[in-house]
Scaffold this motif. Structure first.
Motif, PDB file in Angstrom:
ATOM      1  N   LEU A   7       0.827  -1.200   0.000  1.00  0.00           N
ATOM      2  CA  LEU A   7       0.000   0.000   0.000  1.00  0.00           C
ATOM      3  C   LEU A   7       0.867   1.258   0.000  1.00  0.00           C
ATOM      4  O   LEU A   7       0.595   2.211  -0.726  1.00  0.00           O
ATOM      5  N   ILE A   8       1.923   1.241   0.782  1.00  0.00           N
ATOM      6  CA  ILE A   8       2.816   2.399   0.888  1.00  0.00           C
ATOM      7  C   ILE A   8       3.402   2.759  -0.481  1.00  0.00           C
ATOM      8  O   ILE A   8       3.586   3.924  -0.799  1.00  0.00           O
ATOM      9  N   GLN A   9       3.666   1.737  -1.303  1.00  0.00           N
ATOM     10  CA  GLN A   9       4.245   1.973  -2.626  1.00  0.00           C
ATOM     11  C   GLN A   9       3.224   2.549  -3.612  1.00  0.00           C
ATOM     12  O   GLN A   9       3.601   3.179  -4.594  1.00  0.00           O
ATOM     13  N   ARG A  10       1.941   2.334  -3.353  1.00  0.00           N
ATOM     14  CA  ARG A  10       0.894   2.696  -4.308  1.00  0.00           C
ATOM     15  C   ARG A  10       0.165   3.994  -3.975  1.00  0.00           C
ATOM     16  O   ARG A  10      -0.520   4.545  -4.830  1.00  0.00           O
ATOM     17  N   VAL A  11       0.282   4.452  -2.742  1.00  0.00           N
ATOM     18  CA  VAL A  11      -0.500   5.603  -2.289  1.00  0.00           C
ATOM     19  C   VAL A  11       0.393   6.839  -2.186  1.00  0.00           C
ATOM     20  O   VAL A  11       1.444   6.790  -1.552  1.00  0.00           O
ATOM     21  N   PRO A  12      -0.023   7.958  -2.787  1.00  0.00           N
ATOM     22  CA  PRO A  12       0.760   9.192  -2.659  1.00  0.00           C
ATOM     23  C   PRO A  12       0.880   9.612  -1.194  1.00  0.00           C
ATOM     24  O   PRO A  12      -0.006   9.352  -0.382  1.00  0.00           O
ATOM     25  N   LYS A  13       1.982  10.272  -0.872  1.00  0.00           N
ATOM     26  CA  LYS A  13       2.242  10.707   0.505  1.00  0.00           C
ATOM     27  C   LYS A  13       1.114  11.579   1.056  1.00  0.00           C
ATOM     28  O   LYS A  13       0.787  11.513   2.234  1.00  0.00           O
ATOM     29  N   SER A  14       0.506  12.393   0.209  1.00  0.00           N
ATOM     30  CA  SER A  14      -0.577  13.260   0.687  1.00  0.00           C
ATOM     31  C   SER A  14      -1.764  12.426   1.184  1.00  0.00           C
ATOM     32  O   SER A  14      -2.388  12.775   2.187  1.00  0.00           O
ATOM     33  N   LEU A  15      -2.057  11.317   0.521  1.00  0.00           N
ATOM     34  CA  LEU A  15      -3.154  10.449   0.959  1.00  0.00           C
ATOM     35  C   LEU A  15      -2.759   9.658   2.207  1.00  0.00           C
ATOM     36  O   LEU A  15      -3.588   9.457   3.094  1.00  0.00           O
ATOM     37  N   LEU A  16      -1.512   9.224   2.275  1.00  0.00           N
ATOM     38  CA  LEU A  16      -1.044   8.536   3.491  1.00  0.00           C
ATOM     39  C   LEU A  16      -1.144   9.474   4.691  1.00  0.00           C
ATOM     40  O   LEU A  16      -1.565   9.056   5.771  1.00  0.00           O
ATOM     41  N   ALA A  17      -0.771  10.727   4.480  1.00  0.00           N
ATOM     42  CA  ALA A  17      -0.851  11.709   5.565  1.00  0.00           C
ATOM     43  C   ALA A  17      -2.303  11.880   6.018  1.00  0.00           C
ATOM     44  O   ALA A  17      -2.581  11.888   7.229  1.00  0.00           O
ATOM     45  N   ALA A  18      -3.232  11.977   5.074  1.00  0.00           N
ATOM     46  CA  ALA A  18      -4.652  12.128   5.427  1.00  0.00           C
ATOM     47  C   ALA A  18      -5.152  10.894   6.170  1.00  0.00           C
ATOM     48  O   ALA A  18      -5.935  11.005   7.112  1.00  0.00           O
ATOM     49  N   TYR A  19      -4.696   9.725   5.781  1.00  0.00           N
ATOM     50  CA  TYR A  19      -5.090   8.491   6.456  1.00  0.00           C
ATOM     51  C   TYR A  19      -4.544   8.451   7.889  1.00  0.00           C
ATOM     52  O   TYR A  19      -5.221   8.027   8.815  1.00  0.00           O
ATOM     53  N   LEU A  20      -3.318   8.917   8.052  1.00  0.00           N
ATOM     54  CA  LEU A  20      -2.677   8.911   9.370  1.00  0.00           C
ATOM     55  C   LEU A  20      -3.105  10.098  10.238  1.00  0.00           C
ATOM     56  O   LEU A  20      -2.766  10.155  11.413  1.00  0.00           O
ATOM     57  N   GLY A  21      -3.824  11.043   9.649  1.00  0.00           N
ATOM     58  CA  GLY A  21      -4.332  12.180  10.416  1.00  0.00           C
ATOM     59  C   GLY A  21      -3.314  13.276  10.657  1.00  0.00           C
ATOM     60  O   GLY A  21      -3.389  13.986  11.666  1.00  0.00           O
ATOM     61  N   VAL A  22      -2.373  13.414   9.733  1.00  0.00           N
ATOM     62  CA  VAL A  22      -1.352  14.465   9.860  1.00  0.00           C
ATOM     63  C   VAL A  22      -1.229  15.200   8.526  1.00  0.00           C
ATOM     64  O   VAL A  22      -1.755  14.759   7.515  1.00  0.00           O
ATOM     65  N   SER A  23      -0.494  16.300   8.541  1.00  0.00           N
ATOM     66  CA  SER A  23      -0.275  17.035   7.297  1.00  0.00           C
ATOM     67  C   SER A  23       0.793  16.326   6.463  1.00  0.00           C
ATOM     68  O   SER A  23       1.595  15.540   6.979  1.00  0.00           O
ATOM     69  N   ARG A  24       0.814  16.632   5.190  1.00  0.00           N
ATOM     70  CA  ARG A  24       1.833  16.070   4.286  1.00  0.00           C
ATOM     71  C   ARG A  24       3.216  16.499   4.758  1.00  0.00           C
ATOM     72  O   ARG A  24       4.164  15.729   4.707  1.00  0.00           O
ATOM     73  N   GLU A  25       3.315  17.734   5.232  1.00  0.00           N
ATOM     74  CA  GLU A  25       4.604  18.263   5.697  1.00  0.00           C
ATOM     75  C   GLU A  25       5.093  17.481   6.915  1.00  0.00           C
ATOM     76  O   GLU A  25       6.284  17.166   7.021  1.00  0.00           O
ATOM     77  N   THR A  26       4.195  17.176   7.845  1.00  0.00           N
ATOM     78  CA  THR A  26       4.575  16.400   9.036  1.00  0.00           C
ATOM     79  C   THR A  26       5.075  15.028   8.624  1.00  0.00           C
ATOM     80  O   THR A  26       6.107  14.556   9.113  1.00  0.00           O
ATOM     81  N   LEU A  27       4.375  14.388   7.707  1.00  0.00           N
ATOM     82  CA  LEU A  27       4.799  13.071   7.240  1.00  0.00           C
ATOM     83  C   LEU A  27       6.166  13.151   6.545  1.00  0.00           C
ATOM     84  O   LEU A  27       7.011  12.280   6.748  1.00  0.00           O
ATOM     85  N   SER A  28       6.383  14.194   5.771  1.00  0.00           N
ATOM     86  CA  SER A  28       7.655  14.361   5.059  1.00  0.00           C
ATOM     87  C   SER A  28       8.824  14.557   5.998  1.00  0.00           C
ATOM     88  O   SER A  28       9.961  14.214   5.665  1.00  0.00           O
ATOM     89  N   ARG A  29       8.585  15.111   7.187  1.00  0.00           N
ATOM     90  CA  ARG A  29       9.662  15.372   8.149  1.00  0.00           C
ATOM     91  C   ARG A  29      10.061  14.125   8.938  1.00  0.00           C
ATOM     92  O   ARG A  29      11.078  14.124   9.645  1.00  0.00           O
ATOM     93  N   LEU A  30       9.248  13.059   8.848  1.00  0.00           N
ATOM     94  CA  LEU A  30       9.579  11.851   9.613  1.00  0.00           C
ATOM     95  C   LEU A  30      10.822  11.178   9.046  1.00  0.00           C
ATOM     96  O   LEU A  30      11.007  11.133   7.833  1.00  0.00           O
ATOM     97  N   PRO A  31      11.651  10.602   9.911  1.00  0.00           N
ATOM     98  CA  PRO A  31      12.809   9.835   9.434  1.00  0.00           C
ATOM     99  C   PRO A  31      12.321   8.449   8.975  1.00  0.00           C
ATOM    100  O   PRO A  31      12.236   7.526   9.768  1.00  0.00           O
ATOM    101  N   LEU A  32      11.962   8.348   7.706  1.00  0.00           N
ATOM    102  CA  LEU A  32      11.399   7.088   7.192  1.00  0.00           C
ATOM    103  C   LEU A  32      12.450   6.183   6.606  1.00  0.00           C
ATOM    104  O   LEU A  32      13.428   6.534   6.136  1.00  0.00           O
TER     105      LEU A  32
END
Length: 188
Positions: A163-188
């Motif tokens: 799923l992570i490979q198929r879903v844009p980061k903006s949608l993952l962020a919405a699913y996780l309840g955070v902003s795209r910027e917050t998700l981008s700042r995580l050490p992934l």
């Protein structure tokens, strides 16, 4: 070919003979949808429960401010609909949209009831699927209440790596309840 995928899916839980499956498959309708097309729109009736053959869907609730909350994703071998609207035969409070071109089998509520009445083993199948859905929903709720964003992302990655490979980061962020910027700042 499409219905054989459904048979394989059902037989992971209950065995079927050819006659039973012929009856089951007669209750489904095959449909194809394009990326960004809606299967369900908020405020409209919900005629179907969808079994995903190919593609990826997102179930979205839009709050009174217009913010979209992704309730869930559905990919191959998954079922999805606006369950309260489908089972209670009321208007949708959520939308179901294609993230990718998608192929589904559609089951009307009256056909669902007919199948469950005629084939108790299929009622058992749907009950098992519902249990798994309830378990996943409760686990997600607990995770949302108790885990940080990095831990929630890691849990999602572990549970649904494709799923992570198929879903844009903006949608993952919405699913996780955070902003795209917050998700981008995580050490992934």
């Amino acid at each position: 070919m499409e219905v054989q995928i459904l048979r394989t899916h059902i037989e992971k839980i209950v065995p079927l003979n050819d006659g039973e499956f012929e009856f089951i498959s007669s209750c489904f309708t095959y449909r194809k949808y394009k990326k960004h097309q809606f299967l369900i729109q908020e405020g409209e009736p919900v005629p179907y429960h969808f079994f995903v053959l190919k593609g990826l869907l997102k179930l979205v609730y839009t709050d009174e401010t217009g913010k979209e909350h992704i309730i869930g994703f559905a990919m191959e071998d998954w079922w999805e609909t606006d369950f309260p609207a489908y089972y209670q035969e009321i208007k949708a409070t959520m939308s179901l949209e294609c993230v990718e071109d998608t192929e589904v089998l559609c089951l009307r509520l009256e056909d669902y009831r007919k199948l469950c009445s005629a084939l108790p083993k299929l009622e058992h199948f749907f009950l098992e699927k519902a249990y798994m859905g309830f378990i996943a929903a409760q686990q997600r709720t607990i995770s949302t209440m108790t885990a940080g964003i990095k831990d929630r992302y890691d849990q999602l990655l572990k549970k649904y790596p494709s799923l992570i490979q198929r879903v844009p980061k903006s949608l993952l962020a919405a699913y996780l309840g955070v902003s795209r910027e917050t998700l981008s700042r995580l050490p992934l």
